[in-house]
Write a protein that holds these residues in place. Structure first.
Motif, PDB file in Angstrom:
ATOM      1  N   SER A  34      48.392  48.925  30.918  1.00 17.26           N
ATOM      2  CA  SER A  34      47.687  47.717  30.468  1.00 17.26           C
ATOM      3  C   SER A  34      46.312  48.078  29.920  1.00 17.26           C
ATOM      4  O   SER A  34      45.843  47.485  28.947  1.00 17.26           O
ATOM      5  N   SER A  38      44.842  47.438  26.234  1.00 11.60           N
ATOM      6  CA  SER A  38      43.577  46.725  26.056  1.00 11.60           C
ATOM      7  C   SER A  38      42.601  47.525  25.203  1.00 11.60           C
ATOM      8  O   SER A  38      41.791  46.957  24.469  1.00 11.60           O
ATOM      9  N   ASP A  43      39.166  45.627  24.011  1.00 12.17           N
ATOM     10  CA  ASP A  43      38.640  44.815  25.112  1.00 12.17           C
ATOM     11  C   ASP A  43      37.557  45.518  25.919  1.00 12.17           C
ATOM     12  O   ASP A  43      36.745  44.869  26.572  1.00 12.17           O
ATOM     13  N   THR A 102      37.980  44.709  35.477  1.00 10.55           N
ATOM     14  CA  THR A 102      38.273  43.667  34.490  1.00 10.55           C
ATOM     15  C   THR A 102      39.754  43.319  34.501  1.00 10.55           C
ATOM     16  O   THR A 102      40.137  42.143  34.427  1.00 10.55           O
ATOM     17  N   LEU A 103      40.600  44.336  34.622  1.00 10.06           N
ATOM     18  CA  LEU A 103      42.042  44.097  34.699  1.00 10.06           C
ATOM     19  C   LEU A 103      42.398  43.308  35.959  1.00 10.06           C
ATOM     20  O   LEU A 103      43.202  42.374  35.916  1.00 10.06           O
ATOM     21  N   GLN A 105      40.559  41.297  37.702  1.00  8.64           N
ATOM     22  CA  GLN A 105      39.990  39.953  37.756  1.00  8.64           C
ATOM     23  C   GLN A 105      40.480  39.050  36.619  1.00  8.64           C
ATOM     24  O   GLN A 105      40.050  37.896  36.503  1.00  8.64           O
ATOM     25  N   LYS A 106      41.370  39.559  35.809  1.00  9.29           N
ATOM     26  CA  LYS A 106      41.879  38.780  34.683  1.00  9.29           C
ATOM     27  C   LYS A 106      42.531  37.484  35.167  1.00  9.29           C
ATOM     28  O   LYS A 106      43.371  37.496  36.057  1.00  9.29           O
ATOM     29  N   GLY A 107      42.114  36.376  34.602  1.00  5.85           N
ATOM     30  CA  GLY A 107      42.665  35.079  34.978  1.00  5.85           C
ATOM     31  C   GLY A 107      41.938  34.406  36.126  1.00  5.85           C
ATOM     32  O   GLY A 107      42.322  33.320  36.568  1.00  5.85           O
ATOM     33  N   LYS A 108      40.869  35.027  36.624  1.00  7.75           N
ATOM     34  CA  LYS A 108      40.159  34.479  37.780  1.00  7.75           C
ATOM     35  C   LYS A 108      39.559  33.108  37.486  1.00  7.75           C
ATOM     36  O   LYS A 108      39.371  32.296  38.400  1.00  7.75           O
ATOM     37  N   GLU A 109      39.278  32.843  36.225  1.00  8.39           N
ATOM     38  CA  GLU A 109      38.709  31.543  35.859  1.00  8.39           C
ATOM     39  C   GLU A 109      39.685  30.395  36.131  1.00  8.39           C
ATOM     40  O   GLU A 109      39.292  29.228  36.187  1.00  8.39           O
ATOM     41  N   GLY A 119      42.600  38.029  40.389  1.00 10.91           N
ATOM     42  CA  GLY A 119      43.043  37.038  39.415  1.00 10.91           C
ATOM     43  C   GLY A 119      42.901  35.623  39.937  1.00 10.91           C
ATOM     44  O   GLY A 119      41.888  35.258  40.536  1.00 10.91           O
TER      45      GLY A 119
END
Length: 206
Positions: A34, A38, A43, A102-103, A105-109, A119
């Motif tokens: 991944s 990226s 990214d 960063t990978l 925590q992706k989608g943490k929002e 995430g």
């Protein structure tokens, strides 16, 4: 604990509430692929590297390494050729750790719970001892860390490995498959990003 993550198991007269969830795509090998994907998208290109914006700067690959198309899992032949021609191994543990985080925590929002460690998925705060398995174990073994090593020990070992020249690493570890050897920079950074930066396990916790 949300009911969709809770499983009850009874031993004797005691009932335990267990957390259960499968974190797909969080395995080290998949995460490494991944990261490569990226990089192609740009990214993880720091603003300070604007002069190299047309290059794929990989902080998780030791300097001096040049990829071969046969070792890449990217899509088309053209995509592989472009990656190879514009790839530059950076070999920087801190930047690799940041990219790994960063990978993770992706989608943490999109987290709909009080707190999400990885995430957008609920996960209770860890308690007790952590048992290293599979790549966690193999990485610790490769760096010859003691059985009850600190994460701070892994940081030092990973930093030294990531920032070493690839030719020296190959010479030192001639018995290892090149692709396996290549993963240890990312692996060490990923473990720290997962256990300390995400799951908040202390660096000096045995």
């Amino acid at each position: 604990m949300p009911s969709e993550f809770s499983r009850s198991i009874k031993f004797g007269n005691i009932t335990y509430s267990l957390y259960s969830h499968s974190f797909l795509h969080f395995g080290q090998n998949v995460a490494h692929e991944s990261l490569r994907a990226s990089l192609v998208k740009g990214d993880f290109s720091p603003a300070a590297d604007s002069l190299h914006k047309e290059m794929y700067l990989d902080p998780c690959t030791p300097k001096g390494y040049f990829p071969e198309s046969s070792n890449l899992s990217l899509g088309s032949v053209a995509e592989k050729s472009k990656y190879i021609s514009e790839f530059k191994a950076r070999g920087n543990f801190s930047e690799c750790r940041s990219a790994a985080l960063t990978l993770l925590q992706k989608g943490k929002e999109r987290c709909s719970y009080d707190h999400c460690y990885l995430g957008s998925v609920f996960m209770p705060k860890l308690r007790g001892k952590f048992l290293a398995t599979e790549n966690f174990f193999y990485t610790s073994k490769f760096f010859r860390l003691r059985q009850r090593a600190f994460l701070s020990d892994l940081i030092m070992a990973g930093k030294h490995f990531c920032e070493e020249d690839w030719s020296k690493l190959k010479k030192k570890h001639q018995s290892l498959n090149e692709e396996d050897l290549l993963r240890y920079c990312f692996s060490s950074a990923y473990i720290v990003a997962l256990l300390h930066d995400s799951l908040e396990i202390a660096l000096d916790d045995e």
